[in-house]
Scaffold this motif. Sequence first.
Motif, PDB file in Angstrom:
ATOM      1  N   SER A  23       0.830  -1.200   0.000  1.00  0.00           N
ATOM      2  CA  SER A  23       0.000   0.000   0.000  1.00  0.00           C
ATOM      3  C   SER A  23       0.868   1.255   0.000  1.00  0.00           C
ATOM      4  CB  SER A  23      -0.917  -0.009   1.221  1.00  0.00           C
ATOM      5  OG  SER A  23      -1.680   1.161   1.283  1.00  0.00           O
ATOM      6  N   ARG A  24       1.883   1.260   0.829  1.00  0.00           N
ATOM      7  CA  ARG A  24       2.777   2.415   0.933  1.00  0.00           C
ATOM      8  C   ARG A  24       3.519   2.662  -0.384  1.00  0.00           C
ATOM      9  NH1 ARG A  24       7.905   3.698   1.772  1.00  0.00           N
ATOM     10  NH2 ARG A  24       8.692   1.568   1.899  1.00  0.00           N
ATOM     11  N   LEU A  25       4.019   1.602  -1.004  1.00  0.00           N
ATOM     12  CA  LEU A  25       4.827   1.747  -2.216  1.00  0.00           C
ATOM     13  C   LEU A  25       4.009   2.042  -3.468  1.00  0.00           C
ATOM     14  CD1 LEU A  25       7.430  -1.111  -1.633  1.00  0.00           C
ATOM     15  CD2 LEU A  25       7.793   1.357  -1.399  1.00  0.00           C
ATOM     16  N   THR A  26       2.776   1.560  -3.516  1.00  0.00           N
ATOM     17  CA  THR A  26       1.960   1.739  -4.723  1.00  0.00           C
ATOM     18  C   THR A  26       0.969   2.886  -4.611  1.00  0.00           C
ATOM     19  OG1 THR A  26       0.272   0.177  -3.976  1.00  0.00           O
ATOM     20  CG2 THR A  26       2.088  -0.724  -5.309  1.00  0.00           C
ATOM     21  N   GLY A  27       0.707   3.351  -3.397  1.00  0.00           N
ATOM     22  CA  GLY A  27      -0.289   4.394  -3.207  1.00  0.00           C
ATOM     23  C   GLY A  27      -1.713   3.864  -3.196  1.00  0.00           C
ATOM     24  N   LYS A  28      -1.868   2.553  -3.210  1.00  0.00           N
ATOM     25  CA  LYS A  28      -3.196   1.933  -3.137  1.00  0.00           C
ATOM     26  C   LYS A  28      -3.687   1.969  -1.695  1.00  0.00           C
ATOM     27  CE  LYS A  28      -3.231   0.542  -7.444  1.00  0.00           C
ATOM     28  NZ  LYS A  28      -4.105   1.188  -8.398  1.00  0.00           N
ATOM     29  N   THR A  29      -4.998   1.921  -1.520  1.00  0.00           N
ATOM     30  CA  THR A  29      -5.541   1.850  -0.161  1.00  0.00           C
ATOM     31  C   THR A  29      -5.210   0.476   0.426  1.00  0.00           C
ATOM     32  OG1 THR A  29      -7.668   0.913  -0.812  1.00  0.00           O
ATOM     33  CG2 THR A  29      -7.483   3.340  -0.805  1.00  0.00           C
ATOM     34  N   VAL A  30      -5.349   0.372   1.733  1.00  0.00           N
ATOM     35  CA  VAL A  30      -5.106  -0.906   2.386  1.00  0.00           C
ATOM     36  C   VAL A  30      -6.089  -1.956   1.859  1.00  0.00           C
ATOM     37  CG1 VAL A  30      -5.128  -2.131   4.602  1.00  0.00           C
ATOM     38  CG2 VAL A  30      -4.089   0.140   4.440  1.00  0.00           C
ATOM     39  N   GLU A  31      -7.339  -1.555   1.653  1.00  0.00           N
ATOM     40  CA  GLU A  31      -8.348  -2.489   1.140  1.00  0.00           C
ATOM     41  C   GLU A  31      -7.975  -2.986  -0.263  1.00  0.00           C
ATOM     42  OE1 GLU A  31      -9.098   0.499   2.503  1.00  0.00           O
ATOM     43  OE2 GLU A  31      -9.955  -0.204   4.394  1.00  0.00           O
ATOM     44  N   GLU A  32      -7.549  -2.065  -1.130  1.00  0.00           N
ATOM     45  CA  GLU A  32      -7.123  -2.457  -2.477  1.00  0.00           C
ATOM     46  C   GLU A  32      -5.901  -3.369  -2.404  1.00  0.00           C
ATOM     47  OE1 GLU A  32      -8.152   1.269  -5.401  1.00  0.00           O
ATOM     48  OE2 GLU A  32      -6.575   1.584  -3.904  1.00  0.00           O
ATOM     49  N   SER A  33      -4.988  -3.041  -1.520  1.00  0.00           N
ATOM     50  CA  SER A  33      -3.772  -3.838  -1.361  1.00  0.00           C
ATOM     51  C   SER A  33      -4.098  -5.242  -0.869  1.00  0.00           C
ATOM     52  CB  SER A  33      -2.808  -3.138  -0.402  1.00  0.00           C
ATOM     53  OG  SER A  33      -2.415  -1.889  -0.938  1.00  0.00           O
ATOM     54  N   MET A  34      -5.079  -5.353   0.012  1.00  0.00           N
ATOM     55  CA  MET A  34      -5.515  -6.673   0.472  1.00  0.00           C
ATOM     56  C   MET A  34      -6.064  -7.488  -0.690  1.00  0.00           C
ATOM     57  SD  MET A  34      -7.343  -5.793   4.111  1.00  0.00           S
ATOM     58  CE  MET A  34      -7.994  -7.437   4.301  1.00  0.00           C
ATOM     59  N   GLU A  35      -6.837  -6.833  -1.532  1.00  0.00           N
ATOM     60  CA  GLU A  35      -7.423  -7.511  -2.689  1.00  0.00           C
ATOM     61  C   GLU A  35      -6.318  -8.023  -3.618  1.00  0.00           C
ATOM     62  OE1 GLU A  35     -10.632  -6.485  -6.204  1.00  0.00           O
ATOM     63  OE2 GLU A  35     -10.566  -5.210  -4.424  1.00  0.00           O
ATOM     64  N   TYR A  36      -5.354  -7.169  -3.907  1.00  0.00           N
ATOM     65  CA  TYR A  36      -4.225  -7.594  -4.736  1.00  0.00           C
ATOM     66  C   TYR A  36      -3.515  -8.782  -4.108  1.00  0.00           C
ATOM     67  CZ  TYR A  36      -4.179  -3.573  -7.938  1.00  0.00           C
ATOM     68  OH  TYR A  36      -4.485  -2.657  -8.903  1.00  0.00           O
ATOM     69  N   PHE A  37      -3.189  -8.657  -2.833  1.00  0.00           N
ATOM     70  CA  PHE A  37      -2.407  -9.702  -2.167  1.00  0.00           C
ATOM     71  C   PHE A  37      -3.141 -11.036  -2.118  1.00  0.00           C
ATOM     72  CE2 PHE A  37      -1.121 -11.938   1.760  1.00  0.00           C
ATOM     73  CZ  PHE A  37       0.159 -12.284   1.364  1.00  0.00           C
ATOM     74  N   TYR A  38      -4.376 -11.034  -1.641  1.00  0.00           N
ATOM     75  CA  TYR A  38      -5.074 -12.300  -1.437  1.00  0.00           C
ATOM     76  C   TYR A  38      -5.499 -12.980  -2.739  1.00  0.00           C
ATOM     77  CZ  TYR A  38      -4.914 -11.706   3.569  1.00  0.00           C
ATOM     78  OH  TYR A  38      -4.466 -11.580   4.865  1.00  0.00           O
ATOM     79  N   GLN A  39      -5.404 -12.281  -3.877  1.00  0.00           N
ATOM     80  CA  GLN A  39      -5.703 -12.903  -5.167  1.00  0.00           C
ATOM     81  C   GLN A  39      -4.429 -13.237  -5.939  1.00  0.00           C
ATOM     82  OE1 GLN A  39      -8.572 -10.662  -7.440  1.00  0.00           O
ATOM     83  NE2 GLN A  39      -9.870 -10.356  -5.673  1.00  0.00           N
ATOM     84  N   SER A  40      -3.283 -13.105  -5.308  1.00  0.00           N
ATOM     85  CA  SER A  40      -2.008 -13.248  -6.006  1.00  0.00           C
ATOM     86  C   SER A  40      -1.428 -14.660  -5.913  1.00  0.00           C
ATOM     87  CB  SER A  40      -0.995 -12.261  -5.436  1.00  0.00           C
ATOM     88  OG  SER A  40      -0.593 -12.644  -4.131  1.00  0.00           O
ATOM     89  N   VAL A  41      -0.560 -14.940  -6.856  1.00  0.00           N
ATOM     90  CA  VAL A  41       0.219 -16.182  -6.830  1.00  0.00           C
ATOM     91  C   VAL A  41       1.194 -16.125  -5.660  1.00  0.00           C
ATOM     92  CG1 VAL A  41       1.913 -17.560  -8.100  1.00  0.00           C
ATOM     93  CG2 VAL A  41      -0.024 -16.552  -9.306  1.00  0.00           C
ATOM     94  N   THR A  42       1.697 -14.940  -5.378  1.00  0.00           N
ATOM     95  CA  THR A  42       2.613 -14.759  -4.247  1.00  0.00           C
ATOM     96  C   THR A  42       1.959 -15.243  -2.953  1.00  0.00           C
ATOM     97  OG1 THR A  42       3.641 -12.854  -5.348  1.00  0.00           O
ATOM     98  CG2 THR A  42       3.989 -13.057  -2.977  1.00  0.00           C
ATOM     99  N   TYR A  43       0.706 -14.864  -2.735  1.00  0.00           N
ATOM    100  CA  TYR A  43      -0.020 -15.318  -1.539  1.00  0.00           C
ATOM    101  C   TYR A  43      -0.152 -16.842  -1.528  1.00  0.00           C
ATOM    102  CZ  TYR A  43      -3.941 -16.590   1.404  1.00  0.00           C
ATOM    103  OH  TYR A  43      -4.742 -17.227   2.331  1.00  0.00           O
ATOM    104  N   GLU A  44      -0.501 -17.418  -2.672  1.00  0.00           N
ATOM    105  CA  GLU A  44      -0.649 -18.869  -2.747  1.00  0.00           C
ATOM    106  C   GLU A  44       0.651 -19.571  -2.364  1.00  0.00           C
ATOM    107  OE1 GLU A  44      -2.375 -20.442  -6.361  1.00  0.00           O
ATOM    108  OE2 GLU A  44      -3.577 -18.635  -6.577  1.00  0.00           O
ATOM    109  N   LEU A  45       1.762 -19.080  -2.891  1.00  0.00           N
ATOM    110  CA  LEU A  45       3.059 -19.700  -2.610  1.00  0.00           C
ATOM    111  C   LEU A  45       3.425 -19.578  -1.134  1.00  0.00           C
ATOM    112  CD1 LEU A  45       5.080 -18.479  -5.726  1.00  0.00           C
ATOM    113  CD2 LEU A  45       4.134 -20.758  -5.331  1.00  0.00           C
ATOM    114  N   ILE A  46       3.173 -18.421  -0.550  1.00  0.00           N
ATOM    115  CA  ILE A  46       3.485 -18.225   0.869  1.00  0.00           C
ATOM    116  C   ILE A  46       2.599 -19.117   1.729  1.00  0.00           C
ATOM    117  CG2 ILE A  46       3.472 -16.606   2.804  1.00  0.00           C
ATOM    118  CD1 ILE A  46       3.941 -14.354   0.708  1.00  0.00           C
TER     119      ILE A  46
END
Length: 93
Positions: A23-46
């Motif tokens: 959120s800090r690096l992209t300027g997205k809201t925390v809610e938007e950042s959560m959406e990005y993260f929880y739908q990502s391959v990165t999240y799946e791998l972690i």
Amino acid sequence: MVKVIANKVILQSLYKDIILEFSRLTGKTVEESMEYFYQSVTYELISEGIGDMHCKGVKYLTQELMLEYGFMKHKSFSKDFVYDLNKDKKLKG
């Protein structure tokens, strides 16, 4: 193959730190950042403990997430792995 699952509390703390940094690096809201993260391959791998991704640092994992969505570029990261945010209806780019 032995699959080790990290403690859920530790993972939740890691997820929080990644989301806040994204959120800090992209300027997205925390809610938007959560959406990005929880739908990502990165999240799946972690979350599945693949490649010991859960052992990596917050900065590294945030950069992986940014590469995945094209917020950051790196010469060795294939463009085939970057989401096309214009075609993906779930996320608002």
